[in-house]
Design a protein around this motif. Structure first.
Motif, PDB file in Angstrom:
ATOM      1  N   ASN A 108      42.818  48.775  48.098  1.00  0.00           N
ATOM      2  CA  ASN A 108      43.495  49.888  48.767  1.00  0.00           C
ATOM      3  C   ASN A 108      43.339  51.192  47.997  1.00  0.00           C
ATOM      4  OD1 ASN A 108      45.048  48.838  46.679  1.00  0.00           O
ATOM      5  ND2 ASN A 108      47.000  49.337  47.642  1.00  0.00           N
TER       6      ASN A 108
ATOM      7  N   PHE B  74      42.731  55.881  51.289  1.00  0.00           N
ATOM      8  CA  PHE B  74      43.720  55.998  52.341  1.00  0.00           C
ATOM      9  C   PHE B  74      43.394  55.106  53.534  1.00  0.00           C
ATOM     10  CE2 PHE B  74      45.233  57.910  56.280  1.00  0.00           C
ATOM     11  CZ  PHE B  74      46.569  58.158  56.010  1.00  0.00           C
TER      12      PHE B  74
ATOM     13  N   ALA C 135      44.396  51.338  53.201  1.00  0.00           N
ATOM     14  CA  ALA C 135      45.767  51.099  52.728  1.00  0.00           C
ATOM     15  C   ALA C 135      46.212  49.682  53.056  1.00  0.00           C
ATOM     16  CB  ALA C 135      46.721  52.102  53.357  1.00  0.00           C
TER      17      ALA C 135
ATOM     18  N   TRP D 127      46.937  53.169  48.034  1.00  0.00           N
ATOM     19  CA  TRP D 127      47.708  53.498  49.239  1.00  0.00           C
ATOM     20  C   TRP D 127      48.310  52.252  49.878  1.00  0.00           C
ATOM     21  CZ3 TRP D 127      48.771  58.331  51.123  1.00  0.00           C
ATOM     22  CH2 TRP D 127      48.070  59.391  50.544  1.00  0.00           C
ATOM     23  N   TYR D 128      49.507  52.439  50.494  1.00  0.00           N
ATOM     24  CA  TYR D 128      50.169  51.419  51.295  1.00  0.00           C
ATOM     25  C   TYR D 128      50.669  52.084  52.583  1.00  0.00           C
ATOM     26  CZ  TYR D 128      50.218  48.674  47.003  1.00  0.00           C
ATOM     27  OH  TYR D 128      49.838  48.003  45.867  1.00  0.00           O
ATOM     28  N   SER D 129      50.811  51.298  53.633  1.00  0.00           N
ATOM     29  CA  SER D 129      51.354  51.822  54.892  1.00  0.00           C
ATOM     30  C   SER D 129      52.447  50.896  55.402  1.00  0.00           C
ATOM     31  CB  SER D 129      50.254  51.961  55.948  1.00  0.00           C
ATOM     32  OG  SER D 129      49.733  50.688  56.309  1.00  0.00           O
TER      33      SER D 129
ATOM     34  N   HIS E 268      53.141  56.403  54.858  1.00  0.00           N
ATOM     35  CA  HIS E 268      52.034  56.178  53.927  1.00  0.00           C
ATOM     36  C   HIS E 268      52.560  56.380  52.502  1.00  0.00           C
ATOM     37  CE1 HIS E 268      49.411  56.433  57.450  1.00  0.00           C
ATOM     38  NE2 HIS E 268      50.104  57.524  57.790  1.00  0.00           N
TER      39      HIS E 268
ATOM     40  N   LEU F 119      51.820  56.670  48.631  1.00  0.00           N
ATOM     41  CA  LEU F 119      50.798  57.009  47.641  1.00  0.00           C
ATOM     42  C   LEU F 119      51.332  56.646  46.259  1.00  0.00           C
ATOM     43  CD1 LEU F 119      48.221  58.551  46.611  1.00  0.00           C
ATOM     44  CD2 LEU F 119      49.647  60.601  46.577  1.00  0.00           C
TER      45      LEU F 119
END
Length: 487
Positions: A35, A38, A41, A77-79, A135, A137
């Motif tokens: 990840n 972006f 993610a 990144w994670y969502s 999102h 960061l």
């Protein structure tokens, strides 16, 4: 954020990598995290969530946003898209990272207010709305290495409202909790030490069985946020009267038996971090009284010093100091006092002190007053003497108070100062109007002749006790003229 590179650039990167591998055989190169970009993610699809990510190989993209601290460039990144409204807590353990949460799309991201975090041991709070994609960061230095990322839904706060306040049955009590889902109830009071009114709060209630001094602790060890704990009396939000207030520290207050206390705890900027609140009984004061000198006499002022200790960390002040002879000093401004007794005797002095929160304590001390006083009332020395002659010098000592053992020392004075030439010790009874004589035989020498004349000094000292008026213990006789031998 990184966009997918073009085909030509991909070929160039592959060729360069093959060439480098040929030059450095046996060297392994770790890949960036999955990840790292972006567009890749990691989706948080269920709570609680946990992920271990190695930021040591993470990179940054030219369009990565950096609205918070502008320090680090390696990002992952994670969502998250919740199906219902939820308060989310994101935690990075003790790792030193920077984080921020956005909504929107790549190139048009909008920072969610209050989600910038930096440091170790921090938790980010997010009030996430159903159907909105968020999102996350995470940014750090390359040497940070592995970071553990967790996310969990914060449960509703059970004692959020005054009507649902948590009952405290016994002291001490210490609670540690988040205020992430707490709210501000209409009509809530604002504590006198609360400089951030309108902060989320929780409520407690406590009814002391006895009148006592209580320590109120409002997260006194906190360093990231300001916690306020306010104590009131009353039965509803409309009739509360403040009793005490503490802001990120502790205070003491007096609580009456049977009178119910309502306790409000809030924090303006805690986010998802825990805050703490404590209630305990204050420890007793430890009273102490210093008396000096001991024993004292009627000719001197006796020092009384307050050496009391407050184990809760506050100071003490004198409420009352009873000297035991009918004289009482009330609330002196200093922590000490002086007093002179008119007669010998044994007096019981009592000190009462007051400490933080209305606590008081009393101690007592026996003050012994004994006035020992001997005096040299006569000193007979020859007016002249020849070398080789032996003369008797006589010292008279008077004593009127207590039977004493007295040592009288005779000194010869000349150009080199005084030198002791003998000591006589005798019992001197306490007899007004009578004296005890101390006799010294002294033989005059050629050294005395060289001086021309000599001076004799007598010093009387009671043994084992302190003389209360030593100014009359020393007598110097008129000078004795020294003559040569006859013939």
């Amino acid at each position: 954020m990184r966009r997918n590179p073009g085909r030509g650039r991909s070929v160039a990167v592959v060729v360069a990598a093959i060439a480098l591998a040929a030059l450095l055989p046996g060297v392994a190169h770790a890949a960036p995290p999955a990840n790292d970009d972006f567009d890749q993610a990691v989706a948080i699809t269920a709570l609680p969530f946990a992920d271990e990510v190695n930021l040591g190989e993470a990179t940054g993209a030219p369009d990565d946003p950096n609205p918070c601290y502008h320090l680090e460039t390696a990002t992952v990144w994670y969502s998250f898209t919740p199906t219902e409204d939820v308060t989310l807590a994101v935690d990075f353990g003790d790792s030193w990272v920077e984080s921020a949460i956005f909504t929107g799309s790549r190139g048009a991201l909008r920072l969610e207010p209050g989600t910038c975090e930096s440091g170790g041991g921090t938790r980010t709070r997010l009030d996430a709305r159903a159907g909105v994609t968020y999102h996350l960061l995470v940014r750090s230095v390359s040497w940070m290495g592995v970071v553990w990322v967790t996310a969990e839904a914060m449960p509703p706060t059970p004692n959020d409202h005054f009507a649902d306040r948590k009952a405290i049955d016994a002291l001490p009590v210490f609670d540690r909790f988040p205020l992430a889902t707490a709210t501000v109830e209409a009509g809530e009071p604002v504590g006198s030490c609360d400089h951030n009114p309108g902060s989320p709060s929780v409520w407690y209630t406590y009814t002391p069985a006895v009148t006592e001094t209580i320590v109120l602790d409002a997260d006194s060890w906190a360093y990231r946020h300001l916690t306020v704990a306010a104590v009131y009396t009353g039965t509803s939000l409309a009739d509360l009267t403040e009793v005490a207030c503490a802001s990120s520290y502790r205070t003491l207050f007096r609580a009456e038996a049977g009178r119910t206390l309502q306790i409000q705890v809030n924090a303006a900027d805690a986010g998802a971090d825990d805050v703490s609140f404590g209630l305990s009984r204050a420890r007793d004061l430890e009273p102490g009284l210093t008396v000096s000198p001991a024993p004292a006499s009627i000719h001197e002022d006796v020092y009384f010093g307050n050496r009391s200790h407050d184990p809760e960390g506050g100071g003490t002040s004198i409420v009352e100091l009873d000297f035991g002879d009918g004289t009482v000093l009330v609330r002196p401004t200093a922590g000490y006092a002086y007093h002179r007794y008119a007669a010998d005797g044994d007096y019981t002095a009592r000190l009462t002190v007051e400490g933080w929160g209305g606590r008081t304590a009393t101690t007592k001390s026996t003050v012994t007053v004994r006035t020992h006083d001997v005096a040299v009332t006569g000193f007979a020395a020859p007016t002249s003497a020849r070398v080789g002659a032996t003369r008797t010098l006589e010292v008279e000592v008077a004593n009127t108070r207590y039977d004493e053992t007295v040592a009288v020392t005779l000194y010869r004075g000349g150009s080199a100062g005084y030198q002791a030439i003998g000591t006589v010790t005798k019992s001197v009874p306490a007899r007004p109007g009578r004296v005890v004589r101390f006799a010294f035989d002294y033989t005059f020498t050629a050294a005395d002749l060289a001086e021309g004349n000599v001076v004799f000094k007598a010093v009387a000292e009671p043994t084992g006790v302190r003389d209360a008026a030593p100014t009359d213990n020393t007598v110097i006789a008129p000078a004795t003229v020294v003559l040569p031998k006859k013939g």
